[in-house]
Design a protein around this motif. Structure first.
Motif, PDB file in Angstrom:
ATOM      1  N   ALA A   1       1.412   8.009 -60.690  1.00  0.00           N
ATOM      2  CA  ALA A   1       0.138   7.803 -59.981  1.00  0.00           C
ATOM      3  C   ALA A   1      -0.183   8.912 -58.992  1.00  0.00           C
ATOM      4  N   GLY A   2       0.805   9.694 -58.589  1.00  0.00           N
ATOM      5  CA  GLY A   2       0.552  10.761 -57.631  1.00  0.00           C
ATOM      6  C   GLY A   2       0.080  12.055 -58.237  1.00  0.00           C
ATOM      7  N   TYR A   3       0.092  12.161 -59.560  1.00  0.00           N
ATOM      8  CA  TYR A   3      -0.343  13.395 -60.212  1.00  0.00           C
ATOM      9  C   TYR A   3      -1.871  13.458 -60.265  1.00  0.00           C
ATOM     10  N   PRO A   4      -2.428  14.648 -60.133  1.00  0.00           N
ATOM     11  CA  PRO A   4      -3.901  14.778 -60.084  1.00  0.00           C
ATOM     12  C   PRO A   4      -4.614  14.143 -61.264  1.00  0.00           C
ATOM     13  N   VAL A   5      -4.025  14.177 -62.460  1.00  0.00           N
ATOM     14  CA  VAL A   5      -4.704  13.653 -63.637  1.00  0.00           C
ATOM     15  C   VAL A   5      -5.013  12.160 -63.489  1.00  0.00           C
ATOM     16  N   ILE A   6      -4.216  11.446 -62.706  1.00  0.00           N
ATOM     17  CA  ILE A   6      -4.470  10.025 -62.450  1.00  0.00           C
ATOM     18  C   ILE A   6      -5.132   9.837 -61.098  1.00  0.00           C
ATOM     19  N   ALA A   7      -4.585  10.477 -60.068  1.00  0.00           N
ATOM     20  CA  ALA A   7      -5.068  10.252 -58.702  1.00  0.00           C
ATOM     21  C   ALA A   7      -6.526  10.646 -58.528  1.00  0.00           C
ATOM     22  N   GLU A   8      -6.950  11.726 -59.157  1.00  0.00           N
ATOM     23  CA  GLU A   8      -8.337  12.151 -59.004  1.00  0.00           C
ATOM     24  C   GLU A   8      -9.318  11.153 -59.595  1.00  0.00           C
ATOM     25  N   LYS A   9      -8.850  10.361 -60.546  1.00  0.00           N
ATOM     26  CA  LYS A   9      -9.747   9.413 -61.217  1.00  0.00           C
ATOM     27  C   LYS A   9      -9.778   8.049 -60.535  1.00  0.00           C
ATOM     28  N   ILE A  10      -8.635   7.545 -60.060  1.00  0.00           N
ATOM     29  CA  ILE A  10      -8.613   6.158 -59.592  1.00  0.00           C
ATOM     30  C   ILE A  10      -8.180   5.984 -58.147  1.00  0.00           C
ATOM     31  N   ALA A  11      -7.633   7.012 -57.507  1.00  0.00           N
ATOM     32  CA  ALA A  11      -7.219   6.854 -56.112  1.00  0.00           C
ATOM     33  C   ALA A  11      -8.443   6.711 -55.221  1.00  0.00           C
ATOM     34  N   PRO A  12      -8.385   5.849 -54.186  1.00  0.00           N
ATOM     35  CA  PRO A  12      -9.531   5.702 -53.270  1.00  0.00           C
ATOM     36  C   PRO A  12      -9.904   7.005 -52.582  1.00  0.00           C
ATOM     37  N   VAL A  13      -8.887   7.761 -52.176  1.00  0.00           N
ATOM     38  CA  VAL A  13      -9.110   9.061 -51.544  1.00  0.00           C
ATOM     39  C   VAL A  13      -8.022  10.002 -52.050  1.00  0.00           C
ATOM     40  N   TYR A  14      -8.402  11.192 -52.480  1.00  0.00           N
ATOM     41  CA  TYR A  14      -7.385  12.137 -52.941  1.00  0.00           C
ATOM     42  C   TYR A  14      -7.921  13.554 -52.846  1.00  0.00           C
ATOM     43  N   HIS A  15      -7.122  14.416 -52.216  1.00  0.00           N
ATOM     44  CA  HIS A  15      -7.408  15.842 -52.181  1.00  0.00           C
ATOM     45  C   HIS A  15      -6.215  16.556 -52.806  1.00  0.00           C
ATOM     46  N   ALA A  16      -6.422  17.154 -53.959  1.00  0.00           N
ATOM     47  CA  ALA A  16      -5.325  17.804 -54.670  1.00  0.00           C
ATOM     48  C   ALA A  16      -4.779  18.967 -53.839  1.00  0.00           C
ATOM     49  N   PRO A  17      -3.468  19.045 -53.671  1.00  0.00           N
ATOM     50  CA  PRO A  17      -2.891  20.167 -52.908  1.00  0.00           C
ATOM     51  C   PRO A  17      -3.016  21.477 -53.675  1.00  0.00           C
ATOM     52  N   GLU A  18      -2.923  22.556 -52.933  1.00  0.00           N
ATOM     53  CA  GLU A  18      -3.016  23.865 -53.579  1.00  0.00           C
ATOM     54  C   GLU A  18      -1.864  24.092 -54.550  1.00  0.00           C
ATOM     55  N   HIS A  19      -0.683  23.628 -54.152  1.00  0.00           N
ATOM     56  CA  HIS A  19       0.498  23.717 -55.009  1.00  0.00           C
ATOM     57  C   HIS A  19       1.101  22.320 -55.107  1.00  0.00           C
TER      58      HIS A  19
END
Length: 611
Positions: free
Chosen positions: A471-489
């Motif tokens: 659930a912490g990977y961008p492919v999932i978090a960007e779609k369903i997390a209430p708030v998510y800012h993908a880290p640079e690395h």
């Protein structure tokens, strides 16, 4: 249907099912299926609403120009949070089919679950403080009913009352905070607060910071109760007296997260400059309250033997992380940790439920052991949840916890070191739990005769294990997390935070394994931690006895002697006395009646002539 129409259906469907269960279906044996179907439908709607925006309100009450509106708000925060609530809710409903199959009050249990889903949905979708507070209290009622499901047990009944009363203390401050924010902003709607707070700041610059900080501290009182922060944390460990699926739903993923969600919603609504918000006294108090709660709860968990209580104190500690992040004006990190934590903590609670079920309702980890061989699916999924909780790199917990540590390092270094120490304690006590319960040899006949649970119970564990890792990977978090800012690395292992975090992880796991591997009893004995810093005893022996009981005695005196004795009893005795007096006049003697009649005539003549 429009997104708003779907949102209204999402809100009221669980209420309709709860009413149907209570009024009709509980006699037919279909209540649990109706609740399960309702949770599946609400999960489907929650996914359909992802990415949708909109709002709707209607007038609920109007008094002399003041209108109370009830309404819904759809945005990324609310729709993402609904996936968490309904996702965990559906899996808990499914798990409960097997866990509660022999319970005599199964229909009442599933009715309580549906009522809770309705209440929690109302908090998440609410567009104003009035609706939030209404559903906030309904969540309290729902948790009271579910914690006290086995009310025949005195400990369960007491735990339900303790949770309800403790939350009311926080809610009193929450109500004051709502009224203060109303006075500051001139509105109870989240959408109009930013304009109102800006106008108040321009009109009253001298007192703006102090008044706003006071209001936010009062609002925070509600989160202290609902999210079980120190000093109102004492109700959550006792709430483990309820059925284990309830712990997974309410006390890991949803109800206790409502305080964090509400605080972040208020921050978004006020839309103040981060520097100004971080400078407020309220932000510092919130951050330090979260940090202290995280530390105290982690220390307490070290000496707990009940598998559910270890997880309960772990929940307290992780909630402390989230609250600390909000106080550091890093609410995005706190909400991301809320999102990831929901999946792996629900997994751990349901996994503990499977263990308890297989071990004939034994909860003492020192009476378990050897369960890895007896229950391989449960043990492996539990191990994945354990890995996510202690933030093993690559798991969801690692990504979200690192963001909180980064925020703490930049905003308040002292809190960073407290959080880092908690990051050491967490793998230590969780390794203790896993080694004692799942490795080694069985220490009791319950563990010796344990066997793997059925597919209805282990399927939710597998789904949650997958989410707990991914659930912490961008492919999932960007779609369903209430708030998510993908880290640079996504992975970075240079710098202060990764070095401290990974060092704490390694030390905690190694220390726990070395100290507890092959042990049949706890080699550590720290009464201060086992007795939870004597905070519960202080409340029971001092606060309850000398304040609550003394106040109850005073109220009893007024009720018994003044109200019953003087007012109610005095008036009734006076009426009885007059009645007895006049009853003696009714003697039935004709001469007496004639005498009284004559006396009356004489008196009438006398008053007529002389007055």
């Amino acid at each position: 249907m429009t997104p708003v129409s779907l949102a209204w259906l999402l809100l009221f469907l669980p209420l309709v099912v709860a009413a149907a269960n209570q009024l009709f279906l509980k006699r037919t044996g279909l209540a649990h299926f109706a609740s399960l179907a309702s949770s599946a439908v609400t999960l489907t709607i929650a996914f359909l609403l992802l990415g949708k925006t909109g709002s709707a309100e209607f007038s609920w009450a109007a008094v002399e120009g003041f209108t109370v509106n009830l309404g819904l708000t759809l945005d990324k925060l609310s729709t993402g949070m609904m996936v968490v609530v309904t996702g965990v809710g559906f899996l808990v409903h499914l798990f409960s089919l097997a866990y509660m199959k022999d319970d005599e009050a199964k229909a009442r249990y599933f009715t309580g679950l549906s009522l809770f889903m309705f209440s929690m949905t109302g908090i998440v979708l609410a567009s104003n403080f009035i609706m939030t507070f209404i559903f906030w209290e309904l969540v309290g009622l729902s948790s009271y009913l579910l914690i006290g499901h086995w009310y025949q047990k005195e400990s369960a009944a007491d735990a339900a009352k303790k949770a309800f009363i403790t939350n009311r203390i926080g809610d009193f401050g929450f109500m004051i905070g709502i009224l203060m924010l109303w006075g500051i902003t001139g509105t109870l709607s989240f959408g109009g607060m930013q304009e109102g707070v800006t106008a108040f700041g321009n009109a009253h610059p001298a007192i703006f910071a102090g008044v706003l900080s006071t209001a936010l501290l009062c609002v925070f009182c509600g989160a202290v109760g609902k999210s079980a922060q120190f000093p109102l944390h004492v109700w959550l460990p006792d709430a483990m007296e309820g059925p284990t699926p309830v712990s997974a739903l309410i006390h890991a993923a949803t109800m206790v997260a409502a305080g964090v969600y509400m605080l972040f919603r208020v921050q978004l609504s006020l839309d103040l400059e981060p520097e100004f918000l971080g400078s407020l006294l309220s932000s510092k108090v919130i951050a330090w309250t979260g940090g202290i709660t995280a530390l105290l709860a982690a220390l307490m968990a070290i000496q707990q033997d009940d598998i559910k209580r270890v997880l309960a104190y772990s929940t307290l500690s992780q909630l402390g992380y989230m609250v600390m992040a909000v106080g550091l004006v890093a609410g995005e990190a706190g909400m991301f940790h809320l999102f990831t934590h929901a999946w792996f903590k629900a997994l751990l609670f349901l996994g503990s439920g499977a263990v308890i079920y297989a071990c004939h309702h034994e909860q003492d980890i020192w009476k378990m052991g050897g369960l890895l061989k007896k229950m391989p699916i449960t043990a492996i999924t539990f191990a994945l949840g354990f890995a996510a909780l202690i933030a093993v790199p690559g798991t969801a917990g690692f990504f979200s916890k690192e963001q909180i540590l980064e925020a703490a390092l930049h905003q308040e270094p002292k809190l960073f070191w407290i959080a880092a120490f908690v990051a050491l304690l967490t793998p230590f006590y969780m390794t203790r739990l896993f080694v004692v319960a799942f490795l080694g040899k069985p220490r009791d006949h319950g563990a010796d005769h344990a066997h793997e649970v059925g597919p209805v119970m282990f399927l939710p564990l597998i789904i949650l294990a997958i989410l707990g890792v991914l659930a912490g990977y961008p492919v999932i978090a960007e779609k369903i997390a209430p708030v998510y800012h993908a880290p640079e690395h996504l992975f970075h292992f240079t710098g202060m935070v990764p070095i401290v975090s990974l060092s704490a992880l390694a030390l905690g796991v190694i220390g726990g394994f070395v100290l507890y591997s092959g042990k049949d009893k706890d080699p550590l004995s720290i009464p201060l931690l086992r007795e939870r810093f004597y905070i519960d005893r202080f409340y029971d022996n001092f606060v309850v006895r000398y304040f609550q009981n003394a106040f109850a005695a005073i109220v009893h005196f007024f009720d018994e002697f003044l109200i019953n004795g003087v007012l109610v009893g005095g008036l009734s005795r006076s009426a009885e006395g007059f009645g007895n007096l006049f009853r003696r006049v009714q003697s039935g003697n004709l001469q007496g009646y004639a005498f009284v009649f004559g006396l009356g005539v004489v008196l009438v003549i006398y008053f007529t002539v002389f007055f």
